[in-house]
Structures are given as C-alpha cells and as structure tokens.
Design a protein around this motif. Structure first.
Motif, PDB file in Angstrom:
ATOM      1  N   ARG A  83      24.103 -13.628   6.104  1.00 12.79           N
ATOM      2  CA  ARG A  83      23.504 -14.367   4.995  1.00 12.79           C
ATOM      3  C   ARG A  83      22.405 -13.541   4.330  1.00 12.79           C
ATOM      4  N   LEU A  84      22.441 -13.478   2.994  1.00 11.73           N
ATOM      5  CA  LEU A  84      21.488 -12.693   2.224  1.00 11.73           C
ATOM      6  C   LEU A  84      21.010 -13.503   1.027  1.00 11.73           C
ATOM      7  N   THR A  85      19.832 -13.142   0.540  1.00  8.04           N
ATOM      8  CA  THR A  85      19.301 -13.739  -0.680  1.00  8.04           C
ATOM      9  C   THR A  85      19.432 -12.739  -1.814  1.00  8.04           C
ATOM     10  N   VAL A  86      20.092 -13.116  -2.873  1.00  7.65           N
ATOM     11  CA  VAL A  86      20.294 -12.226  -4.019  1.00  7.65           C
ATOM     12  C   VAL A  86      18.976 -12.034  -4.757  1.00  7.65           C
ATOM     13  N   ALA A  87      18.663 -10.762  -5.109  1.00 13.31           N
ATOM     14  CA  ALA A  87      17.417 -10.452  -5.807  1.00 13.31           C
ATOM     15  C   ALA A  87      17.662  -9.407  -6.888  1.00 13.31           C
ATOM     16  N   ASP A  88      18.788  -9.508  -7.560  1.00  9.74           N
ATOM     17  CA  ASP A  88      19.197  -8.489  -8.521  1.00  9.74           C
ATOM     18  C   ASP A  88      19.344  -9.098  -9.905  1.00  9.74           C
ATOM     19  N   ASP A  89      18.706  -8.473 -10.905  1.00 11.89           N
ATOM     20  CA  ASP A  89      18.776  -8.999 -12.269  1.00 11.89           C
ATOM     21  C   ASP A  89      20.201  -8.990 -12.808  1.00 11.89           C
TER      22      ASP A  89
ATOM     23  N   ALA B  15      22.241 -15.206 -12.355  1.00 11.49           N
ATOM     24  CA  ALA B  15      22.654 -16.584 -12.108  1.00 11.49           C
ATOM     25  C   ALA B  15      22.590 -16.950 -10.629  1.00 11.49           C
ATOM     26  N   HIS B  16      22.602 -15.948  -9.756  1.00  8.35           N
ATOM     27  CA  HIS B  16      22.601 -16.200  -8.313  1.00  8.35           C
ATOM     28  C   HIS B  16      21.269 -15.834  -7.658  1.00  8.35           C
ATOM     29  N   ASN B  17      20.294 -15.346  -8.444  1.00 10.25           N
ATOM     30  CA  ASN B  17      19.016 -14.935  -7.871  1.00 10.25           C
ATOM     31  C   ASN B  17      18.356 -16.072  -7.108  1.00 10.25           C
ATOM     32  N   GLY B  18      17.879 -15.738  -5.919  1.00  9.95           N
ATOM     33  CA  GLY B  18      17.208 -16.731  -5.084  1.00  9.95           C
ATOM     34  C   GLY B  18      18.157 -17.528  -4.219  1.00  9.95           C
ATOM     35  N   GLY B  19      19.434 -17.454  -4.503  1.00  6.43           N
ATOM     36  CA  GLY B  19      20.406 -18.195  -3.712  1.00  6.43           C
ATOM     37  C   GLY B  19      20.872 -17.394  -2.512  1.00  6.43           C
ATOM     38  N   GLN B  20      21.287 -18.112  -1.478  1.00 10.02           N
ATOM     39  CA  GLN B  20      21.791 -17.451  -0.278  1.00 10.02           C
ATOM     40  C   GLN B  20      23.316 -17.430  -0.284  1.00 10.02           C
ATOM     41  N   LEU B  21      23.854 -16.251  -0.083  1.00 14.56           N
ATOM     42  CA  LEU B  21      25.293 -16.057  -0.005  1.00 14.56           C
ATOM     43  C   LEU B  21      25.588 -15.147   1.187  1.00 14.56           C
ATOM     44  N   SER B  22      26.806 -15.182   1.658  1.00 18.88           N
ATOM     45  CA  SER B  22      27.203 -14.196   2.661  1.00 18.88           C
ATOM     46  C   SER B  22      27.332 -12.839   1.981  1.00 18.88           C
TER      47      SER B  22
END
Length: 407
Positions: A245-251, A255-262
C-alpha cells in the motif's frame, strides 16, 4: 523518445571468448595466493593460515560436492588431514568477521562495485539436524535460508557477508542452541530483519565506499526494511510486491494524490506515463533490452517508515518496468534515490541478475551450499571460505579486453 541507460557502465561489451585453460588456471593460482595472503592475515597461527588456503583451494578444484573428505583427498592427505580440516572449520576459534571485511575491501579494490545487493540463499537439506533448518513444502523436505550481501558490478558479483535465518524454534530451544553452538546474543529474526542486519554490518564498520543497496523485498515487510535502512542513511532500491500500500504524491496523477493504492494499482493508473526505454543486461550478452518504464512519486503510509521519511520529506519513487512482450507492470521497484534518472535506477536494478547468474555459475560450483555439518559456527566458517573461493574464481575470469591483451 526512447530513453537509454547510461550510468557509467561499459556499453554493449561483446561476449568474452573462452580463455585458454592454462591461462585461466595461472590467473586463478595467482589470485588464490594474493587473496589468501590478505584474508588470513588476522589468523595468528601459521597452521591456520595454511589450512585456510588449503580449504579454499579445495573448494575451487574439487569436483562434485565440496565435502571436507573430498578436499582432504585432493590435498593428498588421509584421515589426519581430514580431521585437521574438520577442526579448522567446525571446532576452531577463529572469527569470520575480520576475514569477511578483508574480503570486502579486496573485492572493492579489485572490481569496484556499483551497488551492494542483498540476495537470498536457499539450501535444501535431507534432515532436520542442520542449524536453522525448517520444514519446507512437505513433512520430509527441509531447507536452510540465509541472506548474502554481494558487491556487484556489471561484470562481477562477489558475496562478502552472510546471515543465517533462525526462527524461534531454534533460538528459544536451549537444547538445539547448545547442540548447534548458537551464540547467546542471537535472536529470532524475520527475513527482512535478517537482510537489514546483514547490510548494516557491512555499512557500519567496514569502511567501504557507500553504494546503493538493492534488496528483493517481496517476501519481506518492505516498509519496515525501508525505515531501518533510511534511518541508517543507506540509499536503497527495493523490489516490492504489487500489494504494497502506497500514498500517491505525484502531480502527474493529481486525481489520486493523497489516496492509498496498491503498488500495482498505482502503476496501472500510471500506464499513460510509460515511455519506451533501453537498458543493458549486466553480463556478457551482446545488445540491449527493450521495454517500457514509468516513475511515480509516492509515500509509504506506515509508522515503520514514518520517522525517517519525515526528515527527508517522505517522498519515494515507485518504478514500473516491463520488457517487450511482458504484461505491465512486470517489476515494481521502490527507492529513496529520487534525484537519479529513473532509467539509471532500472539499469542499477539489473545487477540482481548479475548476482543470480554468478551464484549459479560460480557460487554453487565452489560449494556455497555444500556444508554438511550441523553447527552455526561451522556453517559461517564454511560459507566465508566459500565466498573467498567465489572471489578467486570471479576475479580470475577474463574480460574480453584482458583476453585480447593475453592473446
């Protein structure tokens, strides 16, 4: 635009032709004398230094299993020589750590590594008496597991440190501890802890030039490994499982910044960011590999990595890689080396292949897995001497340029 790796490695080196056997044997003999003189300087007794060189020579030249009996036979000795070698490996008091440090420094000078690679070692056993053995797959199948730290360049990889994986069933059983000579300070470890401790031993006291650390963390608690290594200041490149599980932090994925995805989900979302690239395999194979690559900035939402990550802004780089024809993403890599070009990191990750190849072609040939004793100390002494034999064989292997000069 196709991105091509260029991290200071030899570009498209041709495969080296086979060297004459006599020339290779001569180089091996010279390397054996040179290396053993350095390695065994910490042994105060001349008979120990002689036995050490005899054992390494036997590991290189004995055909088949590298048992003490077979080595003694090669040396032309009888039972007395066999008993002497057995005592040297299994019952003596010499410490393996100074020899491993000397080996690491020798290899670093002879073949400067591009990275340190943590590589697992699985040793099949026929019974449950050898130290660290656990049941595997079936009630009658047993394995030892260990991790090795290898110094790897494009053409050479040598192991310099080892750590045997020991479970609670070994460490917390007084009888098994005593029979296997397991030191009192030894604690049960996970595979990830084992990898970290083996790496830190190399990094903290051996005065080697720092290099990126490559770890296949797919069977480990990757956030915990990441946190421990970052706290120690070791730059790292971890191969990770797609379920991490990772938190997206890429401009680029706003749309997914701050969200947790595998990790796998992150790379599926990042599929439009893929670009074609070329890299070289770290071996003698001619040509290049073609594939695709994407890089996304992420954070690890784990307390295990939080403190260390917070001091450095917390950003990591997740790499997705696939060779031509492979399903996307075929590999996932996580690194704190966010300032390096992604293609340079992909090229660095190929050193895992160099280690796997040299383990199969050299390590197994010199008996890395061949210790048949039961003790913790005997296992460590044998695998230390086998690592020295591996270094002799690897560093004696001619490159194409050396062969051309010799011809």
């Amino acid at each position: 635009m196709i991105v091509e790796a260029d991290v200071g490695l030899t570009r498209n080196a041709p495969a080296a032709p086979a060297a004459p056997a006599s020339w290779s044997a001569e180089r091996s003999s010279e390397a054996l004398r040179d290396l053993c003189q350095v390695l065994f300087a910490s042994l105060q007794r001349s008979d120990q230094r002689r036995r050490g060189m005899d054992y390494v020579r036997g590991l290189i030249h004995v055909e088949g299993r590298k048992s003490i009996r077979n080595i003694a036979s090669l040396l032309g000795g009888g039972q007395a020589v066999e008993q002497s070698l057995h005592h040297f490996v299994c019952d003596s008091t010499w410490q393996w750590d100074p020899i491993r440090e000397a080996l690491a420094r020798y290899v670093t000078a002879a073949a400067p590594p591009l990275a340190w690679v943590v590589h697992p070692l699985v040793i099949l056993k026929s019974g449950d008496s050898s130290v660290g053995v656990e049941r595997h797959a079936s009630p009658t199948s047993y394995t030892q597991r260990a991790v090795g730290v290898w110094l790897a360049s494009e053409h050479t990889a040598c192991p310099v440190n080892w750590r045997l994986l020991l479970s609670r069933s070994w460490v917390e059983d007084p009888l098994r501890r005593e029979q296997a000579c397991i030191p009192e300070q030894t604690h049960p470890e996970t595979l990830g802890m084992c990898a970290v401790e083996a790496s830190l031993r190399v990094a903290r006291g051996w005065r080697l030039p720092a290099r990126p650390l490559l770890v296949d963390a797919r069977e480990m608690d990757a956030p915990a490994v990441l946190g421990r290594l970052r706290k120690a200041g070791l730059p790292q490149l971890l191969r990770v499982d797609g379920r991490l599980r990772l938190t997206v932090a890429d401009d680029a994925l706003r749309a997914h910044n701050g969200g947790q995805l595998s990790a796998e989900e992150v790379m599926r979302v990042a599929a439009p960011l893929r670009r074609p690239c070329l890299w070289r395999a770290p071996d003698a194979s001619p040509g290049v590999r073609r594939g695709t690559l994407a890089a996304v900035r992420v954070r690890v939402p784990s307390p295990a990595a939080g403190a260390a990550a917070g001091r450095q802004g917390g950003e990591l780089l997740l790499l997705g890689v696939a060779e031509a024809g492979q399903q996307w993403p075929a590999e996932l890599w996580l690194t704190d080396a966010v300032s390096l070009p992604p293609i340079a990191l992909v090229q660095l990750s190929r050193l895992m292949q160099r280690v796997s190849r040299d383990l199969a072609e050299i390590g197994d040939r010199v008996g890395i897995r061949d210790f048949v004793g039961r003790s913790f100390t005997g296992w460590h002494r044998h695998i230390t001497l086998a690592s020295a034999a591996h270094a002799v064989a690897a560093l004696s292997r001619p490159t194409a340029r050396q062969f051309e000069r010799a011809s």
